[in-house]
Motif scaffolding. Structure first.
Motif, short mmCIF file in Angstrom:
data_model
loop_
_atom_site.label_atom_id
_atom_site.label_comp_id
_atom_site.label_asym_id
_atom_site.label_seq_id
_atom_site.Cartn_x
_atom_site.Cartn_y
_atom_site.Cartn_z
N HIS A 1 4.91 8.91 -48.29
CA HIS A 1 4.39 7.81 -47.49
C HIS A 1 3.01 7.37 -48.03
O HIS A 1 2.21 8.21 -48.43
N HIS B 1 0.29 6.62 -46.69
CA HIS B 1 -0.90 7.24 -46.12
C HIS B 1 -1.15 8.62 -46.70
O HIS B 1 -2.30 9.05 -46.82
N ASP B 2 -0.08 9.31 -47.04
CA ASP B 2 -0.27 10.61 -47.69
C ASP B 2 -0.79 10.41 -49.11
O ASP B 2 -1.66 11.15 -49.56
N THR C 1 -4.48 9.69 -48.80
CA THR C 1 -5.25 10.89 -48.47
C THR C 1 -5.44 11.77 -49.71
O THR C 1 -6.53 12.30 -49.95
N ILE C 2 -4.38 11.89 -50.50
CA ILE C 2 -4.47 12.73 -51.71
C ILE C 2 -5.41 12.07 -52.73
O ILE C 2 -6.24 12.74 -53.34
N SER D 1 -8.97 12.65 -51.78
CA SER D 1 -9.49 13.97 -52.12
C SER D 1 -9.92 14.03 -53.58
O SER D 1 -10.68 14.91 -53.98
N GLY E 1 -0.96 0.89 -46.12
CA GLY E 1 -0.56 0.32 -44.84
C GLY E 1 0.20 -0.96 -45.04
O GLY E 1 0.84 -1.16 -46.08
N HIS E 2 0.12 -1.85 -44.06
CA HIS E 2 0.86 -3.11 -44.17
C HIS E 2 -0.04 -4.26 -44.61
O HIS E 2 0.41 -5.37 -44.76
N ASN F 1 8.04 -0.35 -45.24
CA ASN F 1 7.29 -0.19 -44.00
C ASN F 1 5.79 -0.35 -44.28
O ASN F 1 5.05 -0.95 -43.51
N VAL G 1 1.29 17.93 -54.75
CA VAL G 1 0.67 18.29 -53.48
C VAL G 1 1.70 18.24 -52.34
O VAL G 1 1.67 19.07 -51.43
N MET G 2 2.63 17.30 -52.44
CA MET G 2 3.64 17.15 -51.38
C MET G 2 4.84 18.09 -51.57
O MET G 2 5.86 17.93 -50.90
N HIS G 3 4.71 19.02 -52.48
CA HIS G 3 5.78 20.02 -52.73
C HIS G 3 7.10 19.35 -53.11
O HIS G 3 8.17 19.76 -52.67
N LEU G 4 7.00 18.30 -53.93
CA LEU G 4 8.23 17.60 -54.33
C LEU G 4 8.62 17.93 -55.76
O LEU G 4 9.67 17.51 -56.23
#
Lengths: 395, 144
Positions: free
Chosen positions: A330, A332-333, A336-337, A340, A348-349, A362, A391-394
């Motif tokens: 997403h 927003h994640d 955020t990353i 950092s 966002g939109h 979205n 970071v998202m463990h993907l």
């Protein structure tokens, strides 16, 4: 400037730009040595404040090549400027059965305003959609811009896709069917030379804070003949000629549209911002931003899990706004990353929800440049994006 | 810092699918939305005799909002409505930084893993969306 322990890569310039020292000094200088209520006092300090305010108006007039300073109305921001047009022109010139034409790429400020007018007057709000490259559909323009159209409201540069619209051609097409054209210049005036006479637009709105200036000052350019026939937007002090108990006559342009004490400190800042932009020059600004944008698109296209929006089009049609998503993460994640890592982007939109729906998203991430950004900032963006999925463990 | 937020546990909950569905016998349906960022969930619950028999959600949003919703549903399922409300208030107080003591947060079970969001003001509303949605839900006390 540092963010989370890293030198900051500020890539949210479409939201607002950073301010040069000269702009901050101009604002401090105004409040420190010239502060008085303009247009009212006969004493020297008030005369000084009036001069700063009116000199800025002339500077803005020259900056966008308006015919007269009377065509420059100071507002709070582009949003207020567009609302002024909607309330003062729209509500008085659009009638039941008329049509208002906007594009699917509009910012909410140039969209919700026209929804409001259309609903209040029983008019129809129509949309120009996009072709496969993200540019305005020629077919839609040909079919939807008709003698029923009273207002064509269109952004000069999309705040999501960064794509430039051909305002000059649109203005000619609008005038041919008897419509007025309202251009949202919030994303264009800071980045490309804008000449309102050459474009032949009826209205142009922009904000100081997206072009090095302070928040709280915006500009509405309006064609003098049209402004003269419009009723005031806000009522109060400084916009009047004679006030009697039951009746008022209004001041001449531009004061008719500037009720109450105005933001003179903000105007001082805008004046310094225009000086700064002029000292660099638009050819240099455009060259730097094109270099950054081209490099960023090339590098982002190499990352298989990054999806880009509005980047298929010819590159010379695009300014420094890049909208993207990282697959399965997403926005927003992502933001955020990146934060950092000291990289500031928007997620966002982007105040363009109908466009997001149209793109089938979205929300999205957006990196936007100004001339003070560097290739190093772009590299920091790319490096940070490459960390996101881990970071998202993907991975 | 980042590792404290995007833990494996939260990543798993954010992608979990078993609570993402509509309930055929839902008695309560409430939509929660963060307009500024687009997190958008619809929480459904089947409540009878003052107990949350089942709960599920549909929607979309960031990993934090989705993980938080998933964890909330697992925590509240089977609880009495009154107890669930107390847990939601405890969670919101944790995210606000009002309650930091781990023993006090124990009733939140796995949801206590979101404690560090208290240090990220920009993400507080993502973490609390589902819990506010639950507390805002009308007819929580309604008997079917």
């Amino acid at each position: 400037m540092k963010m989370n322990g890293h030198r900051m890569a500020y890539l949210d310039n479409s939201a607002t730009t950073q301010k040069p020292e000269s702009v901050v000094r101009a604002i401090c200088g105004y409040y420190g040595g010239c502060n008085a209520n303009p247009h009212r006092g006969v004493y020297e300090l008030s005369v000084k404040a009036t001069k700063i305010y009116e000199d800025t108006r002339v500077k803005v007039q020259k900056f966008i090549n308006a015919k007269s300073p009377a065509e420059i109305i100071f507002t709070k921001n582009a949003t207020e400027a567009l609302n002024l047009v909607a309330f003062s022109y729209g509500l008085h010139n659009v009638n039941a059965g008329d049509e208002i034409l906007i594009t699917i790429t509009e910012h909410h400020s140039n969209l919700v305003t026209w929804q409001m007018v259309a609903k209040a007057k029983g008019a129809t709000l129509n949309y120009i959609y996009l072709d496969a490259d993200g540019n305005l559909s020629e077919k839609d323009i040909a079919e939807k811009l008709t003698s029923r159209t009273k207002i064509l409201a269109v952004t000069q540069i999309s705040n999501v896709l960064g794509l430039k619209n051909d305002i000059k051609t649109l203005a000619a097409q609008a005038h041919e069917v008897g419509a007025v054209i309202v251009a949202d210049g919030a994303q264009s005036v800071p980045h490309i030379p804008v000449d309102v006479q050459d474009l032949d637009v009826d209205f142009l709105a922009f904000s100081a804070h997206k072009m090095l200036g302070p928040m709280g000052v915006g500009v509405l350019y309006g064609r003098e003949k049209i402004l003269e026939n419009m009723p005031p937007f806000l009522s109060g002090g400084d916009m009047i000629e004679y006030v009697e108990e039951q009746d008022t006559t209004f001041a001449e342009l531009p004061n008719k549209f500037e009720a109450g004490t105005q933001n003179v400190g903000g105007a001082a800042g805008l004046s310094a911002a225009i000086d700064y932009i002029n000292s660099i020059g638009f050819s240099e600004i455009e060259r730097i931003e094109k270099e950054l944008t081209d490099y960023a698109i090339d590098e982002l296209k190499k990352i298989p899990y990054v999806e880009l929006y509005g980047c298929n089009s010819a590159r010379d049609n695009k300014i420094g706004i890049i909208t993207f998503n990282v697959k399965e993460v997403h926005p927003h994640d992502v933001a955020t990353i990146l934060d950092s890592e000291g990289v500031a982007i928007r997620a966002g939109h982007h105040c363009a929800q109908p466009l997001m729906n149209y793109l089938g998203q979205n929300s999205t991430c957006r990196a936007s440049f100004y001339f003070y950004n560097t290739i190093d900032d772009v590299n920091r963006l790319i490096d940070a994006i490459k960390k996101v999925r881990t970071v998202m463990h993907l991975n | 810092m980042l590792e404290d937020i995007y833990t494996e546990l939260i990543a798993e909950h954010s992608r979990a699918t078993e609570n993402r569905r509509q309930l055929p016998n839902a008695t309560v349906k409430e939509r929660g939305h963060n307009p500024s960022c687009g997190d958008d969930i619809t929480l459904e619950m089947e409540i009878s005799d003052g107990v949350i028999k089942d709960a599920a959600f549909i929607g979309q949003g960031c990993a934090i909002s989705q993980a938080s919703t998933d964890m909330m549903i697992e925590l509240l399922r089977g609880k009495k409505v009154d107890d669930a409300k107390k847990l939601a208030e405890l969670f919101i107080n944790m995210i606000k930084g009002n309650i930091t003591d781990d023993d006090a947060l124990e009733p939140l079970d796995e949801a206590a893993a979101l404690k560090n969001i208290a240090n990220m003001p920009a993400r507080v509303k993502c973490a609390t969306l589902a819990w506010h949605t639950f507390l805002n839900a009308k007819d929580l006390e309604l008997k079917p």
